[in-house]
Design a protein around this motif. Structure first.
Motif, PDB file in Angstrom:
ATOM      1  N   HIS A 163     -11.371 -61.004   5.935  1.00  0.00           N
ATOM      2  CA  HIS A 163      -9.942 -61.313   5.988  1.00  0.00           C
ATOM      3  C   HIS A 163      -9.814 -62.766   5.544  1.00  0.00           C
ATOM      4  O   HIS A 163      -9.634 -63.663   6.367  1.00  0.00           O
ATOM      5  CB  HIS A 163      -9.397 -61.108   7.396  1.00  0.00           C
ATOM      6  CG  HIS A 163      -9.645 -59.720   7.923  1.00  0.00           C
ATOM      7  ND1 HIS A 163      -8.733 -58.704   7.778  1.00  0.00           N
ATOM      8  CD2 HIS A 163     -10.701 -59.173   8.558  1.00  0.00           C
ATOM      9  CE1 HIS A 163      -9.222 -57.587   8.328  1.00  0.00           C
ATOM     10  NE2 HIS A 163     -10.419 -57.850   8.797  1.00  0.00           N
ATOM     11  N   HIS A 191     -17.634 -51.094   9.502  1.00  0.00           N
ATOM     12  CA  HIS A 191     -17.978 -51.333  10.911  1.00  0.00           C
ATOM     13  C   HIS A 191     -19.079 -50.396  11.399  1.00  0.00           C
ATOM     14  O   HIS A 191     -20.142 -50.856  11.761  1.00  0.00           O
ATOM     15  CB  HIS A 191     -16.746 -51.303  11.818  1.00  0.00           C
ATOM     16  CG  HIS A 191     -15.660 -52.243  11.358  1.00  0.00           C
ATOM     17  ND1 HIS A 191     -15.953 -53.441  10.756  1.00  0.00           N
ATOM     18  CD2 HIS A 191     -14.298 -52.162  11.385  1.00  0.00           C
ATOM     19  CE1 HIS A 191     -14.831 -54.062  10.449  1.00  0.00           C
ATOM     20  NE2 HIS A 191     -13.806 -53.303  10.812  1.00  0.00           N
ATOM     21  N   ASP A 226     -16.333 -59.461   8.185  1.00  0.00           N
ATOM     22  CA  ASP A 226     -15.123 -59.378   9.011  1.00  0.00           C
ATOM     23  C   ASP A 226     -14.639 -60.763   9.445  1.00  0.00           C
ATOM     24  O   ASP A 226     -13.879 -60.883  10.400  1.00  0.00           O
ATOM     25  CB  ASP A 226     -15.326 -58.475  10.241  1.00  0.00           C
ATOM     26  CG  ASP A 226     -14.029 -57.797  10.677  1.00  0.00           C
ATOM     27  OD1 ASP A 226     -13.055 -57.802   9.904  1.00  0.00           O
ATOM     28  OD2 ASP A 226     -13.988 -57.277  11.799  1.00  0.00           O
ATOM     29  N   ALA A 260     -10.007 -57.155   3.447  1.00  0.00           N
ATOM     30  CA  ALA A 260     -10.072 -55.933   4.251  1.00  0.00           C
ATOM     31  C   ALA A 260      -8.729 -55.267   4.501  1.00  0.00           C
ATOM     32  O   ALA A 260      -8.665 -54.058   4.727  1.00  0.00           O
ATOM     33  CB  ALA A 260     -10.765 -56.222   5.570  1.00  0.00           C
ATOM     34  N   HIS A 291     -16.133 -56.937   3.330  1.00  0.00           N
ATOM     35  CA  HIS A 291     -15.087 -56.739   4.364  1.00  0.00           C
ATOM     36  C   HIS A 291     -14.773 -58.094   4.976  1.00  0.00           C
ATOM     37  O   HIS A 291     -15.444 -58.554   5.901  1.00  0.00           O
ATOM     38  CB  HIS A 291     -15.533 -55.743   5.433  1.00  0.00           C
ATOM     39  CG  HIS A 291     -14.444 -55.393   6.403  1.00  0.00           C
ATOM     40  ND1 HIS A 291     -13.768 -54.196   6.371  1.00  0.00           N
ATOM     41  CD2 HIS A 291     -13.880 -56.094   7.420  1.00  0.00           C
ATOM     42  CE1 HIS A 291     -12.849 -54.173   7.325  1.00  0.00           C
ATOM     43  NE2 HIS A 291     -12.903 -55.315   7.979  1.00  0.00           N
TER      44      HIS A 291
HETATM   45 ZN   LIG Z   1     -11.704 -56.284   9.623  1.00  0.00          ZN
END
Ligand SMILES: [Zn+2]
Length: 587
Positions: A116, A416, A482, A273, A114
């Motif tokens: 970006h 998450h 993330d 993601a 996950h």
């Molecule tokens: Zn994210």
């Protein structure tokens, strides 16, 4: 039921048959090899020479049949041997390169499930003020950035912390001194304020006479009404809408910056993601040119307000964006927001807001329908879910999909997973849903102690990031960062999952000790289970003959150091299909 395009089949669901055929071939080959080896004469077997042999290593293979090896041989981008040091000798040819690792650790390269990557890469090329603690440090960073980027028409970026400036109110004059000749617009870390210079205000036409826009405030000199340089909420849009749009070249350069980081951290596979079309274009361009030394599974953003017609749009994107190292076979749904902003959806209200349970971003019925349709179209579903209500709704939707379409081995996953109701923990295993944790968040940092515990209370907070409980059910656990929200270094996240303490904290008591994870499980989360989540476990994710040689060398054996030291281990070498894509300067 719409079938998956045949061209996607190597990665989608049909992987099983070829795998078992392959493994029986390997079994036969191994039998033949052992019969030959046992033969009386010392006749050498005919094997093609390896390009590279790593010897004298602590190889953690993730192959349950042989968890540890001493040597790995690589030929044609694949692993041809993993085993005892002696056995590697027969792969040595005139052109074989041998690296004596003197006991260092070898692992399958990491997957971040996950991230970006492009967004973070684009942002990393902007002015970055994160973590700076004094106005002087911030001014120095802006000065430096402006000097290093003379060609940029605007100075943008930010992530400055509000408490650095008196009344969280930095001034235009401070910026005018540093950058008088170019417009500047720098967003605060939380994104809700912008700090601008005089030129930016002039371009936007913002003066003493400009009224505050709805939902926004222009900070002003109390005597003259002149804007002072800080714009709150929607007022920042008065200036930011004049910032030139991110170009295709910016996106491509952002991707290049992201790739420099992934190589350095030993990451060779990611799940992006949530992608936009411009990002898919950048991945595809680099994939076509052969420069993409990263396997990318892109998650296609689903607009929940558009509902079922989204499925057809996503199918077109899936068809258009596929290449040797790129596939867009995943659909991304946001189920809720975040706890700190009271936007995570909870089963019981926030303690400080009676009656307020946050807001799921989809109605349960619409969520079920969307999940059924995406599943029927062969999409893997990737859900952002933070609160226990959002997580339950997601599991319900994925269960509805299984009921409607049968189990399709699409390996849906939830990312998450901040607060899981204990009743829902066994459902991951039962439904075959992968738990995609961001373990770096699983310790008592100020986000938890100051912003989360007070509004959830102690009873619920016991179930924050319950990685240990999910592991004990036998569910598949994967890991992601993330990034750029937090560090992308998998070793930091692995450590925090094991210790439930800050990455820099010395050894000590864990935060919610029941939820600590074991090292083996966390290495799997960032390697083999990542490959599984990407439907690529047949070709990578462990160190065994036939697998792609996506490998890393670490300077320390993670099993031989204290858990609180895991983050100090360094990636010395990253191999992507046997090719060296990163080497530590000191190695
Ligand atoms: Zn994210």
């Amino acid at each position: 039921v719409k079938r998956i395009p045949a061209s996607d089949s190597p990665f989608m669901g049909r992987i099983r048959r070829p795998v078992s055929r392959l493994s029986s071939l390997i079994l036969v080959a191994a039998l033949v090899a052992s019969v030959l080896a046992a033969g009386a004469c010392a006749r050498a077997e005919k094997v093609p020479p390896a390009d590279l042999i790593l010897t004298n290593a602590a190889v953690y293979t993730l192959n349950p049949a042989e968890p540890w090896a001493e040597a790995v041989a690589v030929a044609g981008g694949k692993i041809v041997y993993a085993g005892a040091g002696r056995g590697a000798g027969r792969f040595r040819g005139a052109a074989t390169r041998t690296i004596d690792l003197r006991g260092r650790m070898v692992l399958p390269a990491f997957q971040d499930s996950h991230i970006h990557l492009i967004e973070g890469g684009v942002e990393s090329r902007l002015c970055n003020l994160a973590g700076l603690e004094t106005p002087e440090a911030v001014y120095a960073a802006v000065t430096d950035y402006a000097a290093r980027n003379p060609g940029r028409p605007w100075i943008t970026g930010g992530r400055w912390d509000l408490p650095v400036f008196p009344a969280a109110n930095p001034t235009k004059e401070a910026l005018d001194e540093i950058v008088p000749d170019r417009p500047v617009c720098l967003f605060a870390a939380d994104g809700h304020s912008a700090w601008v210079n005089t030129l930016a205000l002039k371009i936007a036409g913002v003066t003493a006479k400009t009224p505050d826009p709805p939902g926004g405030r222009i900070e002003r000199d109390p005597r003259t009404g002149e804007p002072t340089g800080t714009l709150r909420e929607s007022a920042s849009g008065l200036v930011s809408r004049h910032i030139p749009e991110t170009t295709a070249a910016d996106v491509l350069q952002g991707l290049r910056a992201g790739l420099e980081m992934t190589r350095r951290l030993g990451i060779t596979s990611i799940i992006e993601a949530s992608v936009e079309r411009s990002e898919l274009d950048a991945f595809a361009a680099m994939d076509r040119s052969g420069e993409l030394d990263l396997r990318v599974l892109a998650s296609l953003y689903v607009d929940p307000d558009k509902g079922l017609p989204e499925v057809a749009r996503l199918e077109k994107l899936r068809e258009a964006y596929r290449g040797p190292r790129l596939k867009a076979t995943t659909a991304k749904i946001f189920a809720d927001g975040v706890v700190e902003a009271h936007t995570a959806a909870l089963l019981e209200p926030y303690l400080d807001r009676p009656g307020d349970r946050g807001l799921p971003l989809l109605e349960p019925e619409a969520f079920d329908k969307l999940a059924v349709a995406l599943d029927a179209a062969g999409f893997q579903i990737h859900v952002h879910a933070i609160g226990d209500w959002a997580i339950r709704m997601t599991l319900d939707a994925l269960e509805a999909a299984e009921k409607a379409n049968g189990a399709r081995d699409l390996r849906h996953h939830i990312a998450h997973l901040e607060l899981i109701d204990p009743a829902d923990i066994p459902r991951f295993k039962a439904l075959g849903v992968v738990a995609n944790f961001q373990p770096l968040w699983a310790y008592a940092d100020p986000y938890i102690t100051k912003l989360t515990l007070p509004i959830l209370g102690p009873a619920r907070s016991r179930w924050l990031y319950p990685i240990g409980s999910v592991l004990r059910t036998g569910a598949v656990v994967a890991g992601g960062s993330d990034w750029p929200v937090s560090s992308a270094d998998p070793l930091e996240a692995i450590q925090v999952a094991v210790t439930r303490r800050g990455p820099d904290a010395p050894a000590g008591p864990a935060w919610i000790p029941e939820e600590t994870a074991d090292l083996r499980s966390m290495i799997s989360a960032y390697t083999g289970n990542g490959a599984y989540l990407s439907h690529e476990e047949a070709v990578r994710g462990s160190i065994a003959p036939g697998k792609l040689a996506d490998l890393i060398v670490l300077d320390k054996n993670l099993f031989k150091i204290a858990a609180s030291e895991i983050h100090t281990a360094r990636v010395l070498l990253t191999l992507f299909e046997g090719k060296e894509i990163y080497r530590d300067p000191d190695f």
